[in-house]
Design an enzyme around this catalytic site. Structure first.
Site, PDB file in Angstrom:
ATOM      1  N   TYR A   1     -10.626  18.497  36.925  1.00 57.51           N
ATOM      2  CA  TYR A   1      -9.821  19.475  36.210  1.00 57.51           C
ATOM      3  C   TYR A   1      -8.894  20.342  36.993  1.00 57.51           C
ATOM      4  O   TYR A   1      -8.621  21.590  36.853  1.00 57.51           O
ATOM      5  CB  TYR A   1     -10.466  20.089  35.195  1.00 57.51           C
TER       6      TYR A   1
ATOM      7  N   CYS B   1      -7.133  17.819  25.886  1.00 56.40           N
ATOM      8  CA  CYS B   1      -8.043  17.697  27.284  1.00 56.40           C
ATOM      9  C   CYS B   1      -7.054  17.357  28.222  1.00 56.40           C
ATOM     10  O   CYS B   1      -5.894  17.061  27.846  1.00 56.40           O
ATOM     11  CB  CYS B   1      -8.584  16.318  26.846  1.00 56.40           C
TER      12      CYS B   1
ATOM     13  N   ARG C   1     -14.675  14.334  23.637  1.00 54.23           N
ATOM     14  CA  ARG C   1     -14.762  14.245  25.011  1.00 54.23           C
ATOM     15  C   ARG C   1     -15.982  14.881  25.308  1.00 54.23           C
ATOM     16  O   ARG C   1     -16.179  16.060  25.414  1.00 54.23           O
ATOM     17  CB  ARG C   1     -13.617  14.968  25.510  1.00 54.23           C
TER      18      ARG C   1
ATOM     19  N   HIS D   1      -7.878   8.385  -3.232  1.00 54.07           N
ATOM     20  CA  HIS D   1      -8.311   6.924  -3.575  1.00 54.07           C
ATOM     21  C   HIS D   1      -9.374   6.963  -4.720  1.00 54.07           C
ATOM     22  O   HIS D   1      -9.664   5.973  -5.501  1.00 54.07           O
ATOM     23  CB  HIS D   1      -8.992   6.229  -2.514  1.00 54.07           C
TER      24      HIS D   1
ATOM     25  N   HIS E   1       0.599  -1.248   0.034  1.00 54.58           N
ATOM     26  CA  HIS E   1      -0.037  -0.039   0.111  1.00 54.58           C
ATOM     27  C   HIS E   1       0.964   1.385   0.015  1.00 54.58           C
ATOM     28  O   HIS E   1       1.723   1.318   1.063  1.00 54.58           O
ATOM     29  CB  HIS E   1      -1.080  -0.087   1.207  1.00 54.58           C
TER      30      HIS E   1
HETATM   31  C1  HEM Z   1      -2.238   5.860  -1.202  1.00 50.45           C
HETATM   32  C2  HEM Z   1      -4.774   2.082  -2.505  1.00 50.45           C
HETATM   33  C3  HEM Z   1      -6.640   2.011   2.181  1.00 50.45           C
HETATM   34  C4  HEM Z   1      -4.446   6.115   3.221  1.00 50.45           C
HETATM   35  C5  HEM Z   1      -2.902   5.043  -2.057  1.00 50.45           C
HETATM   36  C6  HEM Z   1      -2.550   4.697  -3.394  1.00 50.45           C
HETATM   37  C7  HEM Z   1      -3.318   3.801  -3.695  1.00 50.45           C
HETATM   38  C8  HEM Z   1      -4.077   3.107  -2.586  1.00 50.45           C
HETATM   39  C9  HEM Z   1      -3.171   2.989  -4.953  1.00 50.45           C
HETATM   40  C10 HEM Z   1      -1.895   5.657  -4.152  1.00 50.45           C
HETATM   41  C11 HEM Z   1      -2.702   6.662  -4.797  1.00 50.45           C
HETATM   42  C12 HEM Z   1      -1.955   7.546  -6.078  1.00 50.45           C
HETATM   43  O1  HEM Z   1      -0.745   7.983  -5.474  1.00 50.45           O
HETATM   44  O2  HEM Z   1      -2.608   7.703  -7.123  1.00 50.45           O
HETATM   45  C13 HEM Z   1      -5.676   1.504  -1.395  1.00 50.45           C
HETATM   46  C14 HEM Z   1      -6.382   0.530  -1.325  1.00 50.45           C
HETATM   47  C15 HEM Z   1      -6.789   0.321   0.046  1.00 50.45           C
HETATM   48  C16 HEM Z   1      -6.529   1.781   0.794  1.00 50.45           C
HETATM   49  C17 HEM Z   1      -6.641  -0.382  -2.478  1.00 50.45           C
HETATM   50  C18 HEM Z   1      -7.490  -0.753   0.639  1.00 50.45           C
HETATM   51  C19 HEM Z   1      -7.768  -1.989   0.295  1.00 50.45           C
HETATM   52  C20 HEM Z   1      -6.439   3.099   2.443  1.00 50.45           C
HETATM   53  C21 HEM Z   1      -6.764   3.378   3.957  1.00 50.45           C
HETATM   54  C22 HEM Z   1      -6.038   4.482   4.267  1.00 50.45           C
HETATM   55  C23 HEM Z   1      -5.398   4.838   3.131  1.00 50.45           C
HETATM   56  C24 HEM Z   1      -7.695   2.742   5.067  1.00 50.45           C
HETATM   57  C25 HEM Z   1      -6.135   5.524   5.464  1.00 50.45           C
HETATM   58  C26 HEM Z   1      -6.749   5.382   6.689  1.00 50.45           C
HETATM   59  C27 HEM Z   1      -3.459   6.230   2.083  1.00 50.45           C
HETATM   60  C28 HEM Z   1      -2.739   7.502   1.982  1.00 50.45           C
HETATM   61  C29 HEM Z   1      -2.162   7.547   0.740  1.00 50.45           C
HETATM   62  C30 HEM Z   1      -2.747   6.340   0.255  1.00 50.45           C
HETATM   63  C31 HEM Z   1      -2.782   8.611   3.083  1.00 50.45           C
HETATM   64  C32 HEM Z   1      -1.339   8.548   0.228  1.00 50.45           C
HETATM   65  C33 HEM Z   1       0.115   8.249   0.553  1.00 50.45           C
HETATM   66  C34 HEM Z   1       0.951   9.182  -0.024  1.00 50.45           C
HETATM   67  O3  HEM Z   1       0.658  10.520  -0.141  1.00 50.45           O
HETATM   68  O4  HEM Z   1       2.267   9.140  -0.269  1.00 50.45           O
HETATM   69  N1  HEM Z   1      -3.740   3.970  -1.586  1.00 50.45           N
HETATM   70  N2  HEM Z   1      -5.532   2.137  -0.088  1.00 50.45           N
HETATM   71  N3  HEM Z   1      -5.443   3.970   2.074  1.00 50.45           N
HETATM   72  N4  HEM Z   1      -3.473   5.594   0.605  1.00 50.45           N
HETATM   73 FE1  HEM Z   1      -4.583   3.959   0.317  1.00 50.45          FE
HETATM   74  N1  MTE Z   2     -18.770  21.051  26.744  1.00 48.01           N
HETATM   75  C1  MTE Z   2     -20.070  20.609  27.029  1.00 48.01           C
HETATM   76  N2  MTE Z   2     -20.914  21.156  26.992  1.00 48.01           N
HETATM   77  N3  MTE Z   2     -20.041  19.081  27.493  1.00 48.01           N
HETATM   78  C2  MTE Z   2     -18.872  18.408  27.630  1.00 48.01           C
HETATM   79  O1  MTE Z   2     -18.914  17.429  27.874  1.00 48.01           O
HETATM   80  N4  MTE Z   2     -16.454  18.532  27.585  1.00 48.01           N
HETATM   81  C3  MTE Z   2     -15.382  19.540  27.625  1.00 48.01           C
HETATM   82  C4  MTE Z   2     -15.329  20.288  26.600  1.00 48.01           C
HETATM   83  N5  MTE Z   2     -16.542  20.872  26.348  1.00 48.01           N
HETATM   84  C5  MTE Z   2     -17.617  19.121  27.350  1.00 48.01           C
HETATM   85  C6  MTE Z   2     -17.770  20.421  26.890  1.00 48.01           C
HETATM   86  C7  MTE Z   2     -14.103  18.776  27.567  1.00 48.01           C
HETATM   87  S1  MTE Z   2     -13.387  17.940  29.056  1.00 48.01           S
HETATM   88  C8  MTE Z   2     -13.031  18.721  26.583  1.00 48.01           C
HETATM   89  S2  MTE Z   2     -11.577  18.201  26.603  1.00 48.01           S
HETATM   90  C9  MTE Z   2     -13.589  19.464  25.207  1.00 48.01           C
HETATM   91  O2  MTE Z   2     -15.184  19.914  25.061  1.00 48.01           O
HETATM   92  C10 MTE Z   2     -13.221  18.385  24.058  1.00 48.01           C
HETATM   93  O3  MTE Z   2     -13.938  19.071  22.985  1.00 48.01           O
HETATM   94  P1  MTE Z   2     -14.004  17.994  21.653  1.00 48.01           P
HETATM   95  O4  MTE Z   2     -15.094  16.865  22.002  1.00 48.01           O
HETATM   96  O5  MTE Z   2     -14.587  19.196  20.431  1.00 48.01           O
HETATM   97  O6  MTE Z   2     -12.888  17.640  21.401  1.00 48.01           O
END
Ligand code: HEM
Ligand code: MTE
Length: 467
Positions: free
Chosen positions: A322, A186, A139, A65, A40
């Site tokens: 806190y 937090c 949170r 993607h 990947h």
């Molecule tokens: C890049 C395939 C799942 C994050 C890519 C690329 C391919 C690909 C082909 C290159 C695209 C290009 O440069 O044109 C896949 C396939 C997946 C999968 C087949 C599942 C089977 C995921 C997931 C994530 C992810 C679940 C994130 C949670 C990324 C990132 C890049 C990337 C961040 C960019 C990397 C870079 O900029 O160098 N993927 N991907 N991918 N993928 Fe996936």
């Molecule tokens: N405001 C309300 N009304 N109720 C909540 O439970 N949690 C606080 C604050 N503001 C809370 C709240 C706490 S402890 C944190 S760390 C931040 O919201 C988290 O914000 P986020 O969920 O947007 O990351």
């Protein structure tokens, strides 16, 4: 023509490790991508976040993607389809106060489902300077209120002789719109490391109870001024109440000093936008407080009421939570009134890549992480050690410029270093320095406290090296 094999969601979910094979779904199609994981381009760990479930929520974040060649590549791994009944939306129980909570992103690591508390995994956290809304840490202390933007009103209590305001969203839009990039952390971020020293009461946050967004809204000082409030001589506090409440009707509440609220340079916002979108429900829709440089607990979400009082908020979360204490204070001896409520946070940094316990290849290592300090103090340096703190390298900080004394957002950093041949393991450590030359403590034990807050010791990650 043969019909493709059909699978249930449970069967797909049981395939999420190298031993069972790694399956994912896109629409109703099922793919076995075991062979592809190592290939990947975005790295194996990112793909693994989607293992056993749908790709859509991840590909919505990484639109790279959304190209024909990616779909063609994936098609080669197709093994069948989901059973039709497995595409039905999940049913919810109506008696449950959390039944109307919003849908959440599956990448979030959940620390508690009800109320919902979750953090993004480290390798996504520092992928972007601005955290995408769906993976911003959440949170919540209570169920998420379901507020109607058309009937929503924000009550601003005026001073004696002044004027109380009842503001609709449209009224709030009439104030000058102010935008600012702010990191929210937090007080319990990295609590899990304190737990390793001695048990604490609280959710087991790892390094992800911190995120950064571009917030927009009205400045609190402008709204308070309209109600007739002034920065008076005597000590005063601005108290906030949320519209989330427990079964007894007690709302979430917190306060900040009036001096901060009235200072235009402090940029305290009544925010209605997060990264160019209306606030998501989990983050306070339709209006929340954003207090740059101050602990997350004061950024009150689902804001209902603002008042200026001679005393701090009487809320449990202001007075009985806190706060920081000495390591020798326990639940029998703690006197909550003896300690000030946490406002500005201390200097903090953590490593997000590689992960603790990971095996890396010899040759070169790239270490990534974040660093941030409270009160607008800028991070001026991040030191990284590969040998447990014997020798240090200065990491490269991202180039985000921030005005002096108003460094409200984190710096992401990175270090590329060669791993000496024959090295079997690395003890990676990071520590940051802010512009007041505040530093992080080297170990957790001396800052341990019963509630597990303010956990900011040097962050340590142990990795194995293969040759
Ligand atoms: C890049 C395939 C799942 C994050 C890519 C690329 C391919 C690909 C082909 C290159 C695209 C290009 O440069 O044109 C896949 C396939 C997946 C999968 C087949 C599942 C089977 C995921 C997931 C994530 C992810 C679940 C994130 C949670 C990324 C990132 C890049 C990337 C961040 C960019 C990397 C870079 O900029 O160098 N993927 N991907 N991918 N993928 Fe996936
Ligand atoms: N405001 C309300 N009304 N109720 C909540 O439970 N949690 C606080 C604050 N503001 C809370 C709240 C706490 S402890 C944190 S760390 C931040 O919201 C988290 O914000 P986020 O969920 O947007 O990351």
């Amino acid at each position: 023509q043969e019909s493709p094999p059909l699978y249930t969601k449970e069967e797909v979910y049981s395939h999420r490790s190298p031993e069972t094979g790694i399956w994912v779904t896109l629409g109703s199609e099922v793919f076995d991508v075991t062979e592809f994981v190592e290939l990947h381009p975005g790295g194996p760990s990112k793909l693994m976040l989607a293992a056993g479930g749908p790709l859509e929520p991840f590909w919505a974040l990484y639109a790279i993607h959304n190209q024909p060649h990616v779909y063609e590549l994936l098609a080669q791994y197709k093994i069948g389809e989901l059973k039709p009944e497995d595409s039905a939306p999940p049913t919810l129980e109506t008696s449950d106060p959390y039944a109307h909570d919003p849908m959440r992103h599956p990448a979030l690591k959940v620390n508690s489902q009800r109320p919902f508390n979750a953090e993004p995994p480290p390798e996504l956290l520092t992928e972007n300077y601005i955290t995408p809304n769906p993976i911003f840490f959440t949170r919540n202390h209570l169920p998420v209120p379901n507020l109607d933007p058309d009937t929503y009103r924000l009550h601003i209590v005026g001073p004696p002789g002044g004027q109380s305001l009842s503001l609709s969203l449209c009224d709030l839009y009439m104030f000058p719109k102010h935008e600012v990039t702010v990191t929210l952390q937090c007080a319990g971020n990295r609590r899990s490391e304190m737990t390793q020293v001695k048990e604490v009461r609280g959710l087991e946050w790892r390094t992800g109870a911190i995120s950064t967004a571009r917030w927009a809204g009205a400045r609190l000082c402008d709204v308070l001024a309209q109600a007739g409030h002034q920065l008076s001589e005597k000590e005063a506090h601005v108290c906030f109440e949320g519209l989330d409440s427990d079964p007894t009707g007690t709302a979430y509440g917190a306060s900040i000093p009036l001096a901060r609220a009235m200072d235009p340079e402090a940029e305290v916002l009544l925010a209605y936008e997060m990264n160019g979108q209306p606030l998501p429900r989990d983050h306070g829709f339709p209006v929340r407080v954003v207090v740059p440089g101050v602990v997350g607990a004061r950024h009150v979400k689902w804001l209902g009421r603002v008042s200026v009082e001679p005393e701090e908020s009487y809320s449990h979360w202001q007075r009985r939570d806190y706060k920081g204490f000495s390591p020798s204070v326990d639940w029998d001896t703690v006197d909550f009134d003896s300690a000030p409520s946490i406002q500005e946070l201390p200097i903090q940094s953590a490593i997000t890549e590689p992960r603790d316990g990971e095996t890396i290849e010899s040759g070169e290592v790239i270490v990534k992480g974040y660093a941030w300090s409270g009160g607008g103090r800028a991070v001026i340096r991040v030191d990284v050690s590969l040998d447990g703190g014997l020798t240090w390298h200065a990491a490269d900080l991202d180039a985000e410029k921030q005005p002096p004394r108003k460094a409200w957002a984190w710096r992401l950093w990175q270090l590329q270093a060669s791993v000496p041949a024959g090295q079997k393991e690395l003890n990676i450590v990071c520590k940051a320095v802010d512009d007041s030359y505040n530093v992080q403590p080297d170990t957790v034990a001396p800052i341990w406290n019963l509630r597990g807050v303010l956990s900011n010791a040097w962050h340590r990650v142990h990795v194995h090296v293969t040759s």
